[in-house]
Design a protein around this motif. Structure first.
Motif, short mmCIF file in Angstrom:
data_model
loop_
_atom_site.label_atom_id
_atom_site.label_comp_id
_atom_site.label_asym_id
_atom_site.label_seq_id
_atom_site.Cartn_x
_atom_site.Cartn_y
_atom_site.Cartn_z
N ALA A 260 89.80 35.40 -31.60
CA ALA A 260 90.32 36.17 -32.70
C ALA A 260 89.32 37.10 -33.18
CB ALA A 260 91.02 35.17 -33.80
N ILE A 261 89.82 38.43 -33.44
CA ILE A 261 89.13 39.40 -33.97
C ILE A 261 88.79 39.02 -35.51
CG2 ILE A 261 88.57 41.58 -34.54
CD1 ILE A 261 90.36 42.19 -32.09
N SER A 262 87.53 38.88 -36.20
CA SER A 262 87.14 38.56 -37.41
C SER A 262 86.76 39.96 -37.93
CB SER A 262 85.92 37.74 -37.53
OG SER A 262 84.95 38.17 -36.84
N ALA A 263 86.31 40.82 -37.40
CA ALA A 263 86.01 42.15 -37.77
C ALA A 263 85.65 43.14 -36.93
CB ALA A 263 84.67 42.07 -38.74
N MET A 264 85.76 44.62 -37.24
CA MET A 264 85.53 45.48 -36.52
C MET A 264 84.44 46.62 -36.97
SD MET A 264 87.78 48.32 -34.75
CE MET A 264 87.49 49.83 -33.71
N SER A 265 83.63 47.11 -36.45
CA SER A 265 82.72 48.16 -36.83
C SER A 265 82.58 49.12 -35.93
CB SER A 265 81.34 47.40 -37.28
OG SER A 265 80.81 47.01 -35.88
N ARG A 266 82.28 50.38 -36.51
CA ARG A 266 82.09 51.67 -35.89
C ARG A 266 80.45 52.21 -35.89
NH1 ARG A 266 86.52 54.46 -34.58
NH2 ARG A 266 85.25 55.39 -32.89
N PRO A 267 79.62 51.36 -35.28
CA PRO A 267 78.24 51.89 -35.50
C PRO A 267 77.77 53.20 -35.24
CG PRO A 267 78.42 49.75 -34.47
CD PRO A 267 79.74 50.36 -34.40
N LYS A 268 78.41 53.58 -34.18
CA LYS A 268 77.92 54.99 -33.45
C LYS A 268 79.15 55.83 -33.52
CE LYS A 268 75.63 56.68 -29.53
NZ LYS A 268 75.01 56.61 -28.34
N GLU A 269 79.01 57.27 -34.12
CA GLU A 269 80.07 58.03 -34.13
C GLU A 269 80.24 58.48 -32.70
OE1 GLU A 269 81.26 62.29 -36.14
OE2 GLU A 269 79.34 61.22 -36.82
N PHE A 270 81.76 58.80 -32.54
CA PHE A 270 81.89 59.14 -31.16
C PHE A 270 82.49 60.72 -31.23
CE2 PHE A 270 85.62 60.31 -27.93
CZ PHE A 270 84.88 60.08 -26.86
N SER A 271 82.00 61.62 -30.56
CA SER A 271 82.37 63.04 -30.65
C SER A 271 82.40 63.54 -29.17
CB SER A 271 81.49 63.72 -31.18
OG SER A 271 80.04 63.71 -30.76
#
Length: 271
Positions: A260-271
């Motif tokens: 199960a997914i406990s958390a989601m993060s976006r460490p690096k910006e997508f461009s």
């Protein structure tokens, strides 16, 4: 869906295919995520998508045995960098990015050898998006100091001089990292620890066995003890990925032991 939205927006007016990489340990759900991305991007957004796995580029048993004889016995077992046909992987990625027809190989884990070429996936039209999933995709090489000590029984008993792990590390640095650098968007399914991998990998093997008919060759299937040994081959780079890939990824899903997914993060910006 937000990730899919970003991919769609990016590719609306793009002049080349986008490469999406997915990293995750055995049984983490890489193939499921790749299938979902492909299905949604093609059917809901109209993109042409090619999805593949590093696993399908494993060398034949015969070629791995040659490596086992010439370099180190542990290379007879598929898994680590150096046991893939990285030249073929590069050729397929190059062809897809150039809009050329190509065939994506398929590996039969039930017999531990590739399927016949007639059963490979044919790509006969230019693609907009390329998805590559793999347990070590994106994981960089380690430092020489990190290779000095064994991290498990397999390494201490069967690679006490470090020949195998140094060879694997050289393969990553010289042949795999140039492929990883082609990735435009990096996604990671992060296991809570390596301890979860054994159970996840066992579940994979049980599902594979359940899909086979009574007449199918099962010579490549493993029992629980064999799987425990098998995953030891993956421990070093999996744990190294835990420590290095977060900052290199555009999206990270933290998984619990039941996936199960406990958390989601976006460490690096997508461009």
């Amino acid at each position: 869906m937000p990730i899919i939205g970003e991919i769609s927006a990016h590719q609306k007016n793009a002049n080349r295919p986008l490469i999406v990489g997915i990293n995750g340990s055995q049984g983490s759900g890489k193939s499921t995520l790749a299938d979902y991305l492909k299905l949604t991007l093609s059917e809901s957004f109209g993109f042409s998508v090619a999805a593949m796995s590093m696993d399908d580029f494993y060398l034949t048993k015969a070629k791995r045995q040659q490596l086992a004889t010439s370099v180190h016995p542990l290379l007879a077992t598929r898994g680590v960098p150096g046991t893939h046909d990285y030249h073929h992987m590069e050729q397929v990625l190059t062809a897809l990015r150039a809009g050329q027809n190509t065939a994506i190989p398929r590996f039969n884990k039930a017999i531990d050898d590739p399927f016949e070429a007639s059963q490979w996936t044919q790509v006969t039209e230019p693609v907009d998006i390329i998805i590559m999933e793999g347990w070590c995709w994106g994981t960089p090489a380690q430092s020489s100091d990190a290779l000095a000590d064994s991290i498990n029984t397999l390494e201490s008993e069967q690679d006490s001089q470090g020949v195998w792990r140094r060879y694997v590390n050289e393969q990553v640095a010289n042949h795999y990292q140039p492929l990883y650098q082609q990735t435009d968007m990096m996604l990671m399914l992060k296991a809570p620890s390596f301890a979860c991998v054994k159970q996840w990998r066992l579940e994979q093997e049980q599902k594979l066995a359940a899909r086979l008919s009574a007449d199918d060759d099962r010579s490549g299937l493993m029992n629980e003890q064999q799987i425990e040994t098998f995953i030891s081959y993956f421990q070093r780079l999996t744990e190294h990925g835990f420590n290095t890939l977060l900052e290199r990824s555009h999206a990270v899903w933290q998984l619990e032991s039941n996936r199960a997914i406990s958390a989601m993060s976006r460490p690096k910006e997508f461009s």
